[in-house]
Design an enzyme around this catalytic site. Structure first.
Site, short mmCIF file in Angstrom:
data_model
loop_
_atom_site.label_atom_id
_atom_site.label_comp_id
_atom_site.label_asym_id
_atom_site.label_seq_id
_atom_site.Cartn_x
_atom_site.Cartn_y
_atom_site.Cartn_z
N HIS A 21 -2.05 21.69 -28.05
CA HIS A 21 -1.43 20.93 -26.95
C HIS A 21 -2.11 19.58 -26.78
CE1 HIS A 21 0.49 20.47 -22.93
NE2 HIS A 21 -0.63 19.80 -22.66
N GLU A 22 -3.43 19.61 -26.70
CA GLU A 22 -4.16 18.35 -26.50
C GLU A 22 -4.08 17.45 -27.73
OE1 GLU A 22 -5.00 17.57 -23.66
OE2 GLU A 22 -4.86 19.53 -22.72
N HIS A 25 -1.09 15.15 -27.41
CA HIS A 25 -1.38 13.94 -26.62
C HIS A 25 -2.23 12.95 -27.44
CE1 HIS A 25 0.25 15.70 -23.03
NE2 HIS A 25 -0.68 16.62 -22.91
#
Length: 450
Positions: A21-22, A25
């Site tokens: 997920h990170e 980003h």
């Protein structure tokens, strides 16, 4: 279940999902020219840290309950003049939207990957053949009978009971008609049956869709001969031993383990009289059943089990796909589960699903351990489902979540200028309150299931 599986399964699950997920980003931020200061998996005290050639600090921290990507931003600290163009807040609205949306999108892509691998690996499934139908039940009223094999539910083909359950879960809390297509026993003739639903299982805690229709899946007979005992359970305390064969409960004869399970679950906290065959001698044993769950979910617990048995080959089917077919399956499952997650949230808000079905970290840890112990396929399925949940929840338009930031940026895009800092601060306070409230509710639900 081994505590080791639970711990390792949970750490792997959180580590993989949070990192991916990170990374979403992080990767898009880099592509948009934003300077990333820190990429952290976990919170709190750093356990491991290092820097790359761009000056980004990578951290693995002590509390593995999330992570974050810290970017250069004038709103958080003074930025040197030569780095201003690398600040997140200096990027266009479209770029900021792309950076924020990349985290949830990464979770959906990860789910697709896991489902693709599972489809390639294949699985052995039990054919969804009806074992029995309870009299006067919804299934009986629709004309369903023992021996029929379910082929489709609401037009969606099913190959096993997991597929059946998934299609039924989609109808929880609803009214109307549930269409079930079956193949008649011993023939190739199909027939379609209409099951009438009226606020079906609306607001129920821990609903069991298949059982609530009055359907019991077919399975081989299991003699009620004890092969497992919970050291702290009622059966052990009452003096039952491995190898004991249960003959009756409160005077009602039992010759199959399912009869024992049904009888015990229906008597939470009650004292029952058992007749037990041990070494050729019939014994009378008094046993006080424990209680599991609360409210409508209350059930009796005996603390005993029997050995499994072999399934007939004709009741099993191998389901697997080639590389290209597996892509279609992965995309379809990800889409279906995403819609189901959104639909479940909507039904909870409308009161059609009980909020007691929310699960928190304890339940996640238990399922992580059980799926890891069960095998690679089950664990990958679990990771895919959890990744989808993480992606969907992060896209909800709640300030503090990715979806809340996206909402602010979309408003800025439409208005041509951002919302005031005061409005955004109010939104953040409301968002934090909502998220903390939901987390506490999920934790309370977890504790009530212990």
């Amino acid at each position: 279940m081994s505590a080791l599986y639970m711990i390792v399964g949970t750490l792997v699950a959180l580590g993989v999902l949070v990192t991916f997920h990170e990374f979403g980003h992080f990767w898009v931020a880099r592509r948009c020219g934003v300077k990333v200061l820190r990429f952290s998996v976990g919170f709190g005290t750093p356990l491991v840290r290092w820097h790359d050639r761009h000056g980004t600090e990578f951290v693995v921290a002590a509390i593995p309950l999330g992570g974050y990507v810290k970017m250069l931003d004038e709103r958080e600290a003074e930025v040197p003049a030569h780095l201003l163009e690398q600040s997140f807040n200096r990027k266009t609205v479209r770029q900021r939207i792309a950076i924020v949306a990349a985290g949830p999108i990464a979770n959906f892509l990860l789910a697709i990957l896991f489902f693709w691998v599972v489809a390639l690996l294949g699985s052995q499934q039990v054919r969804p053949v009806i074992g029995s139908v309870a009299p006067e039940s919804l299934a009986a009223q629709a004309g369903l009978e023992a021996g029929q094999e379910l082929l489709a539910v609401d037009g969606e083909p099913v190959t096993g009971w997991n597929g059946v359950n998934l299609q039924l879960v989609r109808r929880l809390g609803e009214s109307g008609t549930l269409e079930v297509r079956v193949q008649e026993k011993g023939s190739n003739v199909d027939s379609t049956h209409q099951v009438r639903l009226d606020g079906w299982l609306k607001g129920e805690d821990n609903p069991d869709p298949i059982a609530s229709l009055g359907i019991r899946p077919w399975r081989p007979a299991l003699p009620p001969v004890l092969a497992e005992l919970d050291p702290k359970g009622p059966a052990q305390a009452a003096g039952l031993k491995l190898g004991d064969r249960l003959q009756s409960i409160d005077g009602i004869a039992v010759d199959d383990w399912q009869q024992v399970v049904d009888s015990v679950r229906a008597r939470p906290g009650q004292r029952v009289q058992l007749k037990v065959l041990r070494d050729g001698e019939v014994l009378d044993v008094a046993l006080e059943l424990a209680v599991r769950g609360e409210g409508k979910a209350r059930s009796g617990y005996m603390g005993a089990g029997v050995a499994g048995t072999e399934w007939p080959a004709e009741m099993l089917r191998e389901v697997s796909y080639g590389p290209l077919e597996a892509v279609g399956q992965a995309l379809s499952r990800t889409w279906t589960m995403s819609l189901l997650t959104l639909d479940s949230i909507k039904k909870m808000l409308l009161g059609e699903l009980s909020v007691k079905n929310l699960s928190g970290p304890i339940t996640i840890a238990k399922v992580a351990g059980a799926s890891a112990q069960s095998g690679v396929g089950d664990f990958l399925n679990f990771l895919a489902y959890l990744s989808i949940s993480l992606g969907v929840l992060n896209l909800l338009p709640i300030p503090v979540l990715d979806g809340g930031h996206l909402l602010f940026y979309l408003v800025e895009w439409v208005r041509g200028r951002p919302l005031s800092e005061r409005v955004q601060a109010w939104g953040m306070q409301i968002g934090i309150s909502l998220v903390v409230g939901v987390m506490l509710l999920a934790l309370v639900n977890d504790l009530s299931r212990l």
